[in-house]
Design a protein around this motif. Structure first.
Motif, mmCIF file in Angstrom:
data_model
loop_
_atom_site.group_PDB
_atom_site.id
_atom_site.type_symbol
_atom_site.label_atom_id
_atom_site.label_comp_id
_atom_site.label_asym_id
_atom_site.label_seq_id
_atom_site.Cartn_x
_atom_site.Cartn_y
_atom_site.Cartn_z
ATOM 1 N N ARG A 1 0.844 -1.199 0.000
ATOM 2 C CA ARG A 1 0.000 0.000 0.000
ATOM 3 C C ARG A 1 0.877 1.246 0.000
ATOM 4 O O ARG A 1 1.823 1.340 0.783
ATOM 5 N N ILE A 2 0.547 2.203 -0.859
ATOM 6 C CA ILE A 2 1.243 3.492 -0.880
ATOM 7 C C ILE A 2 0.209 4.607 -0.795
ATOM 8 O O ILE A 2 -0.781 4.618 -1.531
ATOM 9 N N VAL A 3 0.447 5.545 0.108
ATOM 10 C CA VAL A 3 -0.336 6.781 0.173
ATOM 11 C C VAL A 3 0.578 7.901 -0.308
ATOM 12 O O VAL A 3 1.639 8.143 0.283
ATOM 13 N N LEU A 4 0.191 8.540 -1.394
ATOM 14 C CA LEU A 4 1.016 9.565 -2.037
ATOM 15 C C LEU A 4 0.507 10.949 -1.685
ATOM 16 O O LEU A 4 -0.681 11.252 -1.863
ATOM 17 N N LEU A 5 1.409 11.806 -1.203
ATOM 18 C CA LEU A 5 1.076 13.211 -1.000
ATOM 19 C C LEU A 5 1.311 13.934 -2.321
ATOM 20 O O LEU A 5 2.452 14.176 -2.713
ATOM 21 N N SER A 6 0.235 14.276 -2.988
ATOM 22 C CA SER A 6 0.293 14.934 -4.286
ATOM 23 C C SER A 6 -0.024 16.413 -4.095
ATOM 24 O O SER A 6 0.397 17.022 -3.108
ATOM 25 N N SER A 7 -0.750 17.018 -5.014
ATOM 26 C CA SER A 7 -1.036 18.449 -4.961
ATOM 27 C C SER A 7 -2.384 18.740 -5.599
ATOM 28 O O SER A 7 -2.738 18.133 -6.621
ATOM 29 N N GLN A 8 -3.100 19.664 -5.007
ATOM 30 C CA GLN A 8 -4.368 20.104 -5.580
ATOM 31 C C GLN A 8 -4.189 20.572 -7.023
ATOM 32 O O GLN A 8 -5.057 20.388 -7.871
ATOM 33 N N GLY A 9 -3.037 21.147 -7.321
ATOM 34 C CA GLY A 9 -2.780 21.682 -8.652
ATOM 35 C C GLY A 9 -2.787 20.659 -9.753
ATOM 36 O O GLY A 9 -2.930 21.014 -10.933
ATOM 37 N N VAL A 10 -2.637 19.361 -9.421
ATOM 38 C CA VAL A 10 -2.734 18.319 -10.443
ATOM 39 C C VAL A 10 -4.075 18.412 -11.152
ATOM 40 O O VAL A 10 -4.178 18.178 -12.364
ATOM 41 N N ALA A 11 -5.111 18.784 -10.397
ATOM 42 C CA ALA A 11 -6.445 18.913 -10.988
ATOM 43 C C ALA A 11 -6.755 20.337 -11.414
ATOM 44 O O ALA A 11 -7.394 20.561 -12.437
ATOM 45 N N THR A 12 -6.285 21.332 -10.628
ATOM 46 C CA THR A 12 -6.714 22.708 -10.890
ATOM 47 C C THR A 12 -5.837 23.436 -11.904
ATOM 48 O O THR A 12 -6.293 24.355 -12.581
ATOM 49 N N ARG A 13 -4.554 23.057 -11.995
ATOM 50 C CA ARG A 13 -3.621 23.687 -12.950
ATOM 51 C C ARG A 13 -2.692 22.606 -13.484
ATOM 52 O O ARG A 13 -1.495 22.586 -13.174
ATOM 53 N N PRO A 14 -3.213 21.710 -14.295
ATOM 54 C CA PRO A 14 -2.479 20.494 -14.642
ATOM 55 C C PRO A 14 -1.278 20.680 -15.550
ATOM 56 O O PRO A 14 -0.492 19.734 -15.711
ATOM 57 N N LEU A 15 -1.075 21.846 -16.131
ATOM 58 C CA LEU A 15 -0.014 22.008 -17.118
ATOM 59 C C LEU A 15 1.292 22.540 -16.534
ATOM 60 O O LEU A 15 2.291 22.641 -17.252
ATOM 61 N N GLY A 16 1.320 22.903 -15.257
ATOM 62 C CA GLY A 16 2.577 23.335 -14.645
ATOM 63 C C GLY A 16 3.572 22.189 -14.610
ATOM 64 O O GLY A 16 3.190 21.030 -14.406
ATOM 65 N N PRO A 17 4.871 22.466 -14.813
ATOM 66 C CA PRO A 17 5.862 21.386 -14.893
ATOM 67 C C PRO A 17 5.863 20.451 -13.698
ATOM 68 O O PRO A 17 5.911 19.229 -13.862
#
Length: 279
Positions: free
Chosen positions: A92-108
């Motif tokens: 099992r892996i729990v990944l800390l990602s970012s809201q921006g993956v959905a809200t601003r997906p084109l940032g590097p």
């Protein structure tokens, strides 16, 4: 055993404490040695050097994965961590990602994080993804100026977002690591209210019981300060978000309450717990 990366940070530290208090065997991973709760094993490792992580993953059933900034560099291969974890027996892996993956997906950085999320989804492991917005703990950047001059300096003083208390992120992460009901879920994590830098300053002053002046920086002044610590592209990206959050970034997510059965903590609660840093 559960492995927590970034174990000395604003999320990793309370997560390590929560898991230890729940009776779990925990291995805390950070780049440098650090004091840990009783019974927690510490391993000094750098996620950019996979061989240093091997010992930490030995015997682990679950992994909390927090990626440091250098793992978003073009030459980095953070998805190799998922493969190493799977090969080590992690399920099992729990990944800390970012809201921006959905809200601003084109940032590097968010393109890279989306690739990480996709790799996790394709790994065959149990997983959960946490996408927090802005952190309440970013206010630590003001602590020195509050102590020395009674001042907070920040740009866009009357533009707010619903910042999340890292302790809430940690509690949600613990639930996802321990409870199968969260497998395959993506949680967007925000605080309970939109709050501006000026309002945050007022909250700090109220808890301190003494005045704190707010000084509004121009965008150029803020960028000059930020680029001492982060690349220019990241500074511009951050300033774009905090100057003009889009509707998705202003939304109060229900996910903290869905997971924990209570509302997320407000900013003033974070201040009250951390007020010593501002005195």
């Amino acid at each position: 055993m559960i492995v927590v990366t970034g174990a000395t940070g604003n999320v990793g530290r309370p997560l390590t404490q929560a898991l230890a208090e729940a009776g779990e065997q925990v291995t805390a991973v950070s780049r440098r040695p650090a004091a840990m709760p009783e019974g927690v094993r510490h391993v000094a490792a750098d996620l950019a050097e996979l061989t240093s992580l091997t010992a930490a993953l030995d015997g682990a059933k679950a992994l909390f994965l927090l990626l440091s900034g250098d793992l978003h560099a073009p030459e980095a291969r953070p998805t190799d961590i998922i493969r190493l974890a799977a090969a080590s027996g992690v399920r099992r892996i729990v990944l800390l990602s970012s809201q921006g993956v959905a809200t601003r997906p084109l940032g590097p950085s968010r393109v890279a994080m989306r690739a990480m999320e996709d790799a996790l989804g394709e790994s065959g492991l149990d997983w959960a993804v946490l996408r927090p917005g802005g952190f309440a703990s970013n206010a630590f950047a003001w602590a020195e100026s509050v102590r020395a001059q009674g001042t907070v300096a920040a740009p866009f003083g009357d533009v707010g977002v619903p910042v999340i208390d890292p302790a809430d992120i940690a509690e949600v992460a613990a639930a996802c690591l321990l409870d199968d009901r969260h497998t395959g879920r993506v949680y967007e994590l925000t605080g309970p209210e939109v709050i501006t830098p000026r309002q945050q300053t007022e909250a700090i002053a109220a808890v301190l019981g003494s005045p704190v002046r707010f000084h509004e920086l121009t965008r150029d002044e803020a960028k000059a300060t930020m680029t001492r610590f982060v690349p220019v592209e990241l500074a511009d990206d951050t300033l774009d978000i905090i100057s003009a959050p889009n509707p998705a970034e202003l939304r109060i997510s229900p996910d903290v309450e869905r997971v924990l059965g209570r509302a997320p903590r407000p900013f003033h609660s974070w201040v009250a717990r951390n007020i010593a840093a501002f005195r």
